[in-house]
Scaffold this motif. Sequence first.
Motif, PDB file in Angstrom:
ATOM      1  N   GLY A 189       0.810  -1.212   0.000  1.00  0.00           N
ATOM      2  CA  GLY A 189       0.000   0.000   0.000  1.00  0.00           C
ATOM      3  C   GLY A 189       0.840   1.257   0.000  1.00  0.00           C
ATOM      4  O   GLY A 189       0.565   2.212  -0.745  1.00  0.00           O
ATOM      5  N   ASP A 208       2.625   1.636  -3.467  1.00  0.00           N
ATOM      6  CA  ASP A 208       1.703   2.101  -4.508  1.00  0.00           C
ATOM      7  C   ASP A 208       1.303   3.559  -4.303  1.00  0.00           C
ATOM      8  O   ASP A 208       1.108   4.302  -5.274  1.00  0.00           O
ATOM      9  CB  ASP A 208       0.453   1.224  -4.545  1.00  0.00           C
ATOM     10  N   ALA A 209       1.148   3.978  -3.045  1.00  0.00           N
ATOM     11  CA  ALA A 209       0.797   5.373  -2.767  1.00  0.00           C
ATOM     12  C   ALA A 209       1.879   6.307  -3.291  1.00  0.00           C
ATOM     13  O   ALA A 209       1.598   7.282  -4.010  1.00  0.00           O
ATOM     14  CB  ALA A 209       0.592   5.572  -1.269  1.00  0.00           C
ATOM     15  N   SER A 227       2.156   5.975  -7.217  1.00  0.00           N
ATOM     16  CA  SER A 227       1.104   6.617  -8.011  1.00  0.00           C
ATOM     17  C   SER A 227       1.431   8.075  -8.295  1.00  0.00           C
ATOM     18  O   SER A 227       1.131   8.599  -9.368  1.00  0.00           O
ATOM     19  CB  SER A 227      -0.242   6.506  -7.289  1.00  0.00           C
ATOM     20  N   TRP A 246      -5.088   2.728  -5.389  1.00  0.00           N
ATOM     21  CA  TRP A 246      -4.869   4.039  -4.787  1.00  0.00           C
ATOM     22  C   TRP A 246      -5.873   5.046  -5.321  1.00  0.00           C
ATOM     23  O   TRP A 246      -6.431   4.900  -6.404  1.00  0.00           O
ATOM     24  CB  TRP A 246      -3.457   4.537  -5.107  1.00  0.00           C
ATOM     25  N   SER A 272      -5.348   9.202  -5.253  1.00  0.00           N
ATOM     26  CA  SER A 272      -4.404  10.202  -4.773  1.00  0.00           C
ATOM     27  C   SER A 272      -4.466  11.455  -5.621  1.00  0.00           C
ATOM     28  O   SER A 272      -5.062  11.474  -6.704  1.00  0.00           O
ATOM     29  CB  SER A 272      -2.978   9.636  -4.796  1.00  0.00           C
ATOM     30  N   GLU A 311      -5.561   7.926  -0.457  1.00  0.00           N
ATOM     31  CA  GLU A 311      -5.728   6.679   0.272  1.00  0.00           C
ATOM     32  C   GLU A 311      -5.128   5.522  -0.514  1.00  0.00           C
ATOM     33  O   GLU A 311      -5.325   5.425  -1.729  1.00  0.00           O
ATOM     34  CB  GLU A 311      -7.215   6.374   0.519  1.00  0.00           C
ATOM     35  N   ALA A 312      -4.392   4.676   0.176  1.00  0.00           N
ATOM     36  CA  ALA A 312      -4.022   3.375  -0.366  1.00  0.00           C
ATOM     37  C   ALA A 312      -5.136   2.416   0.002  1.00  0.00           C
ATOM     38  O   ALA A 312      -5.557   2.375   1.163  1.00  0.00           O
ATOM     39  CB  ALA A 312      -2.694   2.910   0.231  1.00  0.00           C
ATOM     40  N   ASN A 343      -8.545   0.745   3.865  1.00  0.00           N
ATOM     41  CA  ASN A 343      -7.852   1.894   3.300  1.00  0.00           C
ATOM     42  C   ASN A 343      -6.846   2.444   4.306  1.00  0.00           C
ATOM     43  O   ASN A 343      -6.908   2.149   5.498  1.00  0.00           O
ATOM     44  CB  ASN A 343      -8.831   2.981   2.846  1.00  0.00           C
TER      45      ASN A 343
END
Length: 286
Positions: free
Chosen positions: A64, A67-68, A71, A138, A140, A165-166, A199
Amino acid sequence: MARLSALATTALVGLLLTGCSAAFGQAGASLPTAGDDVQTVSDVADSLVANRSSASQNAKAAIGVTDALGSIVRDVSNSERLLSGASHLSKQSAGVRGVLSKSLLVLNPGGGGISGFCQSSAGFSLKGIPSLDETFGWQSGTYSGGARASGDHGFSTWSANASGEAVQAPIGGLSLARNGSASCPMLAPMFSVHGATANNAFSIPITLTYRHGTLWNLSVSNARFAGGESVDVAMSSGPLSLAGVITRGSTELATFRTNAYGKGTLTITSSGAQYAIADWIVTATP
């Protein structure tokens, strides 16, 4: 801490020009004799199950966070490639198969080589991570206050305080939706992910520097995740690469390493499990 595939990747980048353990130390486990004040066979089995569960939770949290951060780097890098006309990066930065995403960036040209921008993005991995039985995604954006400064010798620097949010859900449980209209500042995220069962809200102050469209440096300052995670990153030169460490409190959850185009590996510290990173997003086991 620049990239369309017809099979599984859908990417939309809009640029509108207007006026972010415990583990067994022994080689094996010995069985206790009668009267020993030590672990029983059942205790050993329970401990193994607990360690596996902890490693899975660490992996989910680390994916998570990765990826956050990814992104944000992914979308800014795509936009910088287009603005700089870096066609030579098209092969390295092509969208990765298995990731569905949508994004929009609104750029407001300013004076002195500095432009304001707003950005919104959402996406997820279509196949998820089968070993964890989860799909990760995600939502974002930099909804206000972003800035791009262009300089000499092909350099440009983007600064933003990205938030979002992831998210995660059982494989096949996520979908994308478009919410609002393009503006800067954005009053609401342009794109969102639906169907999440968990999340992790985040705020990531980030600065990214590019040279001729290639990521040259990345700085993250005081990133905050609702789950208590933090991430530290460093860039090295010759060849350009990015190294990161994900922690929760004093516990190291994972490390990751990528090249300047977002291809690399995430390694979970407690288990040694590895996951492939492509185009800045965790996509599968290597």
